[in-house]
Design a protein around this motif. Structure first.
Motif, short mmCIF file in Angstrom:
data_model
loop_
_atom_site.label_atom_id
_atom_site.label_comp_id
_atom_site.label_asym_id
_atom_site.label_seq_id
_atom_site.Cartn_x
_atom_site.Cartn_y
_atom_site.Cartn_z
N ARG A 189 0.90 -1.30 0.03
CA ARG A 189 -0.01 -0.08 0.01
C ARG A 189 0.99 1.24 -0.17
O ARG A 189 1.76 1.07 0.60
N ARG A 190 0.42 2.34 -0.68
CA ARG A 190 1.27 3.38 -0.87
C ARG A 190 -0.07 4.59 -1.11
O ARG A 190 -0.79 4.58 -2.02
N ASP A 191 -0.10 5.39 -0.12
CA ASP A 191 -1.01 6.63 -0.29
C ASP A 191 -2.47 6.03 -0.48
O ASP A 191 -2.69 5.26 0.58
N ASP A 192 -3.37 5.92 -1.44
CA ASP A 192 -4.58 5.60 -1.52
C ASP A 192 -4.67 4.57 -2.38
O ASP A 192 -5.85 4.12 -2.72
N GLY A 193 -3.71 3.76 -2.76
CA GLY A 193 -3.75 2.77 -3.75
C GLY A 193 -2.77 1.63 -3.20
O GLY A 193 -1.95 1.61 -2.36
N TRP A 194 -2.42 0.66 -4.38
CA TRP A 194 -1.59 -0.44 -4.38
C TRP A 194 -0.53 0.02 -5.21
O TRP A 194 -0.66 0.56 -6.38
N ILE A 195 0.73 -0.50 -5.01
CA ILE A 195 1.87 -0.37 -5.77
C ILE A 195 2.40 -1.79 -6.14
O ILE A 195 2.52 -2.72 -5.13
N MET A 196 2.53 -2.00 -7.29
CA MET A 196 3.16 -3.46 -7.68
C MET A 196 4.58 -3.34 -8.22
O MET A 196 4.83 -2.43 -9.07
N LEU A 197 5.58 -4.07 -7.51
CA LEU A 197 6.91 -4.01 -8.34
C LEU A 197 7.05 -5.28 -8.98
O LEU A 197 6.53 -6.45 -8.62
N PHE A 198 7.79 -5.26 -9.96
CA PHE A 198 8.11 -6.40 -10.96
C PHE A 198 9.23 -6.40 -11.20
O PHE A 198 9.83 -5.25 -11.85
N GLU A 258 15.91 -7.50 -18.72
CA GLU A 258 16.51 -6.32 -18.94
C GLU A 258 17.51 -5.91 -17.78
O GLU A 258 17.89 -4.67 -17.92
N GLY A 259 17.51 -6.52 -16.72
CA GLY A 259 18.23 -6.24 -15.61
C GLY A 259 17.71 -5.02 -14.89
O GLY A 259 18.59 -4.27 -14.18
N ARG A 260 16.38 -4.76 -14.94
CA ARG A 260 16.05 -3.59 -14.05
C ARG A 260 14.50 -3.89 -13.48
O ARG A 260 13.98 -4.81 -13.87
N TYR A 261 13.97 -3.16 -12.86
CA TYR A 261 12.69 -3.17 -12.02
C TYR A 261 11.82 -2.09 -12.64
O TYR A 261 12.06 -1.02 -13.15
N GLY A 262 10.32 -2.52 -12.60
CA GLY A 262 9.33 -1.61 -13.01
C GLY A 262 8.29 -1.53 -12.09
O GLY A 262 8.32 -2.34 -10.91
N ALA A 263 7.49 -0.43 -12.03
CA ALA A 263 6.26 -0.50 -10.80
C ALA A 263 5.04 0.19 -11.47
O ALA A 263 5.23 0.69 -12.77
N ALA A 264 3.95 -0.35 -10.88
CA ALA A 264 2.59 0.31 -11.20
C ALA A 264 1.77 0.55 -10.24
O ALA A 264 2.21 -0.05 -9.13
N ARG A 265 0.80 1.37 -10.48
CA ARG A 265 -0.12 1.72 -9.42
C ARG A 265 -1.57 1.75 -9.54
O ARG A 265 -2.05 1.90 -10.90
N SER A 266 -2.37 1.25 -8.52
CA SER A 266 -3.64 0.96 -8.94
C SER A 266 -4.37 1.44 -7.62
O SER A 266 -4.18 1.12 -6.51
N GLU A 277 -1.38 1.53 -13.79
CA GLU A 277 -0.72 2.63 -14.44
C GLU A 277 0.72 2.62 -13.95
O GLU A 277 0.94 2.44 -13.13
N PRO A 278 1.52 3.38 -15.00
CA PRO A 278 2.84 3.20 -14.36
C PRO A 278 3.20 4.11 -13.10
O PRO A 278 2.46 5.11 -12.90
N ALA A 279 4.22 3.80 -12.32
CA ALA A 279 4.49 4.19 -11.07
C ALA A 279 5.87 4.61 -10.77
O ALA A 279 6.77 3.72 -11.50
N LYS A 280 6.28 5.52 -9.86
CA LYS A 280 7.66 5.69 -9.96
C LYS A 280 8.04 5.22 -8.50
O LYS A 280 7.38 5.78 -7.71
N VAL A 281 9.25 4.46 -8.48
CA VAL A 281 9.71 4.09 -6.96
C VAL A 281 11.36 3.88 -7.03
O VAL A 281 11.66 3.37 -8.32
N GLU A 282 11.82 4.73 -6.23
CA GLU A 282 13.31 4.58 -6.29
C GLU A 282 13.85 3.13 -5.54
O GLU A 282 13.58 3.25 -4.45
N LEU A 283 14.67 2.49 -6.27
CA LEU A 283 15.05 1.23 -5.73
C LEU A 283 16.76 0.92 -5.85
O LEU A 283 17.27 1.39 -6.66
N PRO A 284 16.89 -0.01 -4.98
CA PRO A 284 18.44 -0.35 -5.08
C PRO A 284 18.80 -1.11 -6.45
O PRO A 284 17.97 -1.78 -7.02
N ALA A 285 19.93 -0.90 -6.77
CA ALA A 285 20.66 -1.25 -8.24
C ALA A 285 20.76 -2.62 -7.87
O ALA A 285 21.21 -3.32 -6.74
#
Length: 282
Positions: free
Chosen positions: A233-242, A247-255, A262-270
């Motif tokens: 949970r973040r703010d008023d919704g769900w964040i999904m990390l995947f 590609e050696g990287r992470y993505g995030a979405a919000r609902s 929809e795409p979301a921004k999360v700063e993550l460890p490399a």
């Protein structure tokens, strides 16, 4: 109001051990603990701690589950009060009673508030005809289903059984409470390891009680060649990390409803692989 501390557990390609990252801003930015060095290494089974998952158990302590390598039918379990000191690790032989069981990947657990039981879930291939040693686990998708067992105390466990079988291979299920229902994200394991494949992406379903029935899947969430979803949970919704593993990287979405993403921004460890997030008890 002070934001709760979120804890991310993950491993890296070069170090199959428990790594941690913390967020003090509600899940916008995660900072690695100990400059990204592992906080716990495996000491049982294959010595690997892949796909580490953390959650709070019935004793109020933090329970770790992790994958014991590519072709082990057991999962790793340990307990901590502070994420620093850990109980001796042990192997839970969750698939030992199932003939032809080859593995037990990405274990997690969730609490069923209606019964008080905790449900462990993981991905397994069951095939008595083909030995595990002959499988190309890293490059070729296998015929996985989501399996489960239940416990009230993490000491005794029910017999394993298939938890989710949509009629095709699936892995990496994660379950969270969403009001009166459970929300589950998982990877459709059909297709090939290519970003242009028609599958290998994250889908979302829901259910009212463990074992279903399940709502029709929604998605995909994010691109193809994606795995290891985690929900928080973040703010008023769900964040999904995947994990966009090719590609050696992470993505995030919000609902806000678990259906439209929809795409979301999360700063993550490399360099992290297959992360999970939970809220640290107060």
């Amino acid at each position: 109001m002070r934001e709760p501390m979120l804890v991310m557990s993950y491993f890296t390609e070069s170090d199959e051990a428990l790594h941690l990252a913390l967020s003090h801003d509600g899940g916008h930015r995660f900072e690695p603990v100990d400059a990204g060095r592992p906080v716990l290494r495996g000491s049982v089974g294959t010595g690997a701690l892949r796909d580490p998952f953390l959650g709070v158990g019935p004793d109020g302590l933090i329970h770790l589950l992790a994958t014991d390598g590519w072709s082990s039918p057991s999962i790793v379990h340990a307990v901590s009060a502070d994420l620093r000191s850990w109980s001796p690790q042990r192997l839970l032989p969750v698939m030992a009673s199932v003939p032809g069981a080859h593995n037990a990947w990405a274990p997690e657990f969730f609490h069923d508030h209606t019964t008080g039981r905790y449900h462990l879930i993981w991905s397994s291939v069951v095939d008595a005809a083909t030995p595990a040693e002959s499988r190309d686990w890293q490059n070729i998708g296998q015929d996985h289903r989501i399996w489960s067992c239940a416990t009230e105390d993490f000491s005794t466990f029910s017999a394993p059984e298939v938890f989710f079988d949509p009629g095709h291979p699936v892995i990496d299920a994660t379950v969270v409470h969403d009001g009166e229902r459970f929300l589950m994200a998982y990877k459709d394991e059909r297709g090939i390891n290519d970003p242009a494949t028609s599958h290998k992406h994250i889908l979302v379903t829901s259910f009212e009680r463990p074992g279903g029935p399940y709502a029709p899947p929604r998605g995909p969430v994010g691109p193809s060649a994606t795995e290891g979803p985690s929900l928080f949970r973040r703010d008023d919704g769900w964040i999904m990390l995947f994990d966009q593993y090719l590609e050696g990287r992470y993505g995030a979405a919000r609902s806000t409803d678990g259906s439209r993403w929809e795409p979301a921004k999360v700063e993550l460890p490399a360099g992290m692989r297959h992360a999970s997030v939970f809220t640290m008890p107060g």
